[in-house]
Design a protein around this motif. Structure first.
Motif, mmCIF file in Angstrom:
data_model
loop_
_atom_site.group_PDB
_atom_site.id
_atom_site.type_symbol
_atom_site.label_atom_id
_atom_site.label_comp_id
_atom_site.label_asym_id
_atom_site.label_seq_id
_atom_site.Cartn_x
_atom_site.Cartn_y
_atom_site.Cartn_z
ATOM 1 N N LYS B 3 3.592 -6.449 -2.263
ATOM 2 C CA LYS B 3 2.986 -5.940 -3.486
ATOM 3 C C LYS B 3 1.582 -6.489 -3.700
ATOM 4 O O LYS B 3 0.674 -5.761 -4.116
ATOM 5 N N LYS B 6 -1.005 -4.655 -1.865
ATOM 6 C CA LYS B 6 -1.366 -3.391 -2.514
ATOM 7 C C LYS B 6 -2.348 -3.639 -3.665
ATOM 8 O O LYS B 6 -3.356 -2.946 -3.790
ATOM 9 N N LEU B 52 -3.039 6.286 -2.272
ATOM 10 C CA LEU B 52 -2.308 5.567 -3.316
ATOM 11 C C LEU B 52 -1.571 6.541 -4.242
ATOM 12 O O LEU B 52 -1.685 7.752 -4.102
ATOM 13 N N GLY B 53 -0.854 5.968 -5.214
ATOM 14 C CA GLY B 53 -0.166 6.791 -6.199
ATOM 15 C C GLY B 53 -1.119 7.251 -7.287
ATOM 16 O O GLY B 53 -2.235 6.720 -7.429
ATOM 17 N N ASP B 56 -2.335 4.607 -9.778
ATOM 18 C CA ASP B 56 -3.344 3.702 -9.223
ATOM 19 C C ASP B 56 -4.731 4.353 -9.272
ATOM 20 O O ASP B 56 -5.731 3.698 -9.574
ATOM 21 N N TRP B 93 -6.315 15.459 -7.225
ATOM 22 C CA TRP B 93 -4.961 15.032 -6.853
ATOM 23 C C TRP B 93 -4.077 16.244 -6.566
ATOM 24 O O TRP B 93 -3.420 16.330 -5.522
ATOM 25 N N LYS B 97 -2.525 17.205 -2.945
ATOM 26 C CA LYS B 97 -1.081 17.128 -2.714
ATOM 27 C C LYS B 97 -0.452 18.504 -2.468
ATOM 28 O O LYS B 97 0.508 18.617 -1.724
ATOM 29 N N PHE B 168 -3.842 1.162 4.742
ATOM 30 C CA PHE B 168 -2.923 1.428 3.637
ATOM 31 C C PHE B 168 -1.500 1.702 4.134
ATOM 32 O O PHE B 168 -0.700 2.301 3.442
ATOM 33 N N ASN B 170 2.190 1.910 4.728
ATOM 34 C CA ASN B 170 3.373 1.576 3.921
ATOM 35 C C ASN B 170 3.067 1.098 2.509
ATOM 36 O O ASN B 170 3.908 0.514 1.850
ATOM 37 N N ASN B 172 2.680 2.650 -0.214
ATOM 38 C CA ASN B 172 3.302 3.328 -1.350
ATOM 39 C C ASN B 172 4.773 3.028 -1.530
ATOM 40 O O ASN B 172 5.419 3.584 -2.407
ATOM 41 N N GLN B 173 5.324 2.136 -0.703
ATOM 42 C CA GLN B 173 6.723 1.794 -0.949
ATOM 43 C C GLN B 173 6.838 0.730 -2.039
ATOM 44 O O GLN B 173 7.924 0.329 -2.415
#
Lengths: 126, 174
Positions: B3, B6, B52-53, B56, B93, B97, B168, B170, B172-173
């Motif tokens: 974390k 990130k 990222l999400g 974020d 975004w 997506k 980056f 992994n 986003n887990q």
């Protein structure tokens, strides 16, 4: 590198669509402006959404200063046939850089000072 | 990958966004039209969207807008950068997506720039209480296409490079 230069379908449609939407009004104003007589010019000063002053630019004999002291300090200078932002107490100075306004639909905007100066043409007033 | 890693990456993006937007404000713009700018901060927003999400990305945009407003244009201008920044981030975004097949990063970036300037003009006419600023919209749209293409091309190159380096991976887990 090749892949990076590639555009996709949507890119081209978007650019063409927005480009056409943007260019039509620009051409409209440009063509509409040509050969127009530059008479009966009235400068309008709008501050905080209100028309605070209207000046007949053809009748201005001496330099006329319009000053706003509240909020963002602004000085506007009107002379015969022209008007401009002389000073503005704001960081971007966009209104001052706009320079002289001399023809109908010319305008200068000071966003931080909420001030607009624009030129209108009176029609059929003579 | 944990974390903290990130968070560190997000902070790096935030500081880059601030720096890049601040440096941009030092470049004089030749046209005296309110709202015309390069929008280099958009590059960072685009990188955030790619890796990222959504939360974020919003965080990056909000912090950048606040800091840059305080550093340069004054807090009153915050309302412009914030509405423009958030709306364009949302649109970019969604396009990234859902419509990546149709739009490249360049196209998404152009769309973001267009949304940004349109939002700013709408906010400006509300603040000024006058619709006359709409007059600037056509010019802003043209400049958005150009600046969006510039920032989009830079973002595309950067994103490909960052993806190759697996910075980056992994992320986003968490």
């Amino acid at each position: 590198m090749k892949a990076m230069r590639r555009f996709k379908k949507g890119d081209i449609v978007l650019v063409l669509f927005i480009g056409i939407i943007a260019i039509i009004p620009l051409l409209w104003t440009y063509l509409g402006d040509r050969g127009k007589q530059r008479e009966n010019l009235t400068a309008v000063v709008i501050r905080d959404g209100k028309r605070v002053k209207e000046i007949d630019l053809n009748k201005v004999q001496e330099s006329q200063y319009i000053r706003f002291e509240e909020g963002i300090k602004t000085t506007i200078l009107a002379e015969k046939g022209q008007i401009k932002f002389l000073e503005a107490d704001c960081p971007d100075q966009i209104c001052v850089k706009t320079g002289l306004l001399t023809k109908p639909a010319d305008r200068a905007v000071c966003l931080p000072g909420k001030t607009i100066v624009l030129i209108e043409e009176d029609e059929g007033n003579n | 990958m944990n974390k903290n890693r990130k968070y560190a990456l997000i902070i790096i993006l935030v500081t880059n966004a601030i720096l890049i937007s601040f440096l941009e404000s030092l470049i004089p713009i030749p046209v005296p039209i309110p709202g015309v700018k390069l929008g280099l901060g958009n590059i960072i927003t685009m990188i955030g969207i790619a890796f990222l999400g959504f939360k974020d990305v919003l965080f990056i945009v909000i912090v950048r807008s606040f800091v840059v407003a305080i550093l340069t244009r004054g807090i009153m201008m915050l309302v412009f950068s914030l509405t423009g920044g958030l709306l364009s981030a949302l649109v970019m975004w969604l396009l990234y997506k859902k419509f990546s097949k149709l739009f490249s990063i360049k196209g998404i970036s152009i769309a973001g720039a267009i949304v940004h300037s349109t939002a700013q003009i709408v906010v400006a006419s509300m603040i000024l209480g006058q619709v006359v600023v709409m007059f600037y919209l056509p010019i802003l749209l043209i400049s958005s296409i150009i600046t969006g293409l510039i920032t989009g091309s830079i973002a595309e190159l950067t994103i490909n490079e960052v993806r190759k380096k697996e910075v980056f991976k992994n992320v986003n887990q968490f």
